[in-house]
Scaffold this motif. Sequence first.
Motif, mmCIF file in Angstrom:
data_model
loop_
_atom_site.group_PDB
_atom_site.id
_atom_site.type_symbol
_atom_site.label_atom_id
_atom_site.label_comp_id
_atom_site.label_asym_id
_atom_site.label_seq_id
_atom_site.Cartn_x
_atom_site.Cartn_y
_atom_site.Cartn_z
ATOM 1 N N UNK A 176 3.968 -0.087 3.681
ATOM 2 C CA UNK A 176 3.948 1.050 2.821
ATOM 3 C C UNK A 176 3.539 0.254 1.311
ATOM 4 N N UNK A 177 4.337 -0.925 0.838
ATOM 5 C CA UNK A 177 3.739 -1.389 -0.229
ATOM 6 C C UNK A 177 2.138 -1.932 -0.189
ATOM 7 N N UNK A 178 1.718 -2.310 1.101
ATOM 8 C CA UNK A 178 0.432 -2.840 1.035
ATOM 9 C C UNK A 178 -0.592 -1.470 0.598
ATOM 10 N N UNK A 179 -0.196 -0.352 1.177
ATOM 11 C CA UNK A 179 -0.910 0.855 0.970
ATOM 12 C C UNK A 179 -1.083 1.107 -0.515
ATOM 13 N N UNK A 180 0.312 1.048 -0.995
ATOM 14 C CA UNK A 180 0.367 1.408 -2.516
ATOM 15 C C UNK A 180 -0.699 0.179 -3.332
ATOM 16 N N UNK A 181 -0.741 -0.770 -2.885
ATOM 17 C CA UNK A 181 -1.492 -1.999 -3.416
ATOM 18 C C UNK A 181 -3.138 -1.450 -3.529
#
Length: 374
Positions: A93-98
């Motif tokens: 999920x953090x990667x998608x936000x990135x």
Amino acid sequence: MATETGLRVLLVEDDAAFAGFLGIALRTGVEPPAVDTAGDLISALEQIRQTRPDAVVLDLNLPDSEGLSTLRAVLAAAPQMPVVVLTGVADVDVARQALQLGAQDWLLKGHLDADVVQRAIRYAIERKQLTDRLVQAQKLEIAGRLANGVAHEFNNVLTAIAGSAQLVEDAADAEARSSALELLRRASRQGIALSRQLLSLARNPPVNAAVVSTAGLVDNGRPLVQAVLPSTVVLEVGPIADVPVRLDPGQFDQLLLNLVLNARDAMPQGGTLRISVTAEAAHAAAPESEWAARDPLYAVVRVSDTGVGIDPSIKPRLFEPFFSTKGARGTGLGLAVVAEIVERFGGAIHVDSRLGAGTTFAVCLPAVSESAEE
């Protein structure tokens, strides 16, 4: 035998064993780049300044920085740098936000080999270059479309300057002369502001993100908006909430003009165009965004028209590059660039439209807290 491609990659990873493995993998694949390494954010930022790598492979969790703050720091130091994020399975999920913040790709640490990493880096560089060319091409297009309107605005400014100069010459006393000089100065400032805004659209400067007020952004962009609207379109501005946001003012001008031009084209017989800004809670401003919870408040910039509306069947394709319903008159770049700019600064964009009843584009930008401004 593998040969270097001429690319230089900065690998930012604090796990020495994993960094060693990844460095070897990068150097032994089909297209091995030159690899520099850094184990913390401070060292990474210094290497970026000194060596200007072609791409950065970035672990978000470092000894001196964690999560998306790491990516924000790298992008602030080098906004045009392609970044590939490294993440564990639990951080998807953090990667998608990135990606929405500006990273070009992300890789799972447990699923890597040399060719996968090299391909991701190569594609990240190519995507970044393509995006930058797209934005620049659209800037030139919009500058051309502005030419007639801006010429009219400049004519108004020059008329005001000439008239004010005549008032100075004809002034009967010091007070009248002072008033005429103030009119002259005001007209000159308007001309300077107009020319600077037009030049900022045609150039391709580095991204210059700063904390700015939405009221100031709309006020500064208003002369260009008025320059592109025909007399048959009534411009209404307000309400305008004054919310601090972090973005590039020049790119906001481009975003606003694209939405205004889109609205103008939807009203060939004339109509009303409204620009407003409201401050809204995240759940109301961007309810569909998985990352909305990180920012409690948003500035929502709405551009609404009373035009023909959008066919629901084409709504999913609105932000595709080169997709246009205007035939030879359209390039299909405007809304694609709007989406790119919004995503670059951590925002979201929503469209509400009904056939025959008009369209509203809502651009949601994270508000900056007082502590972040300092």
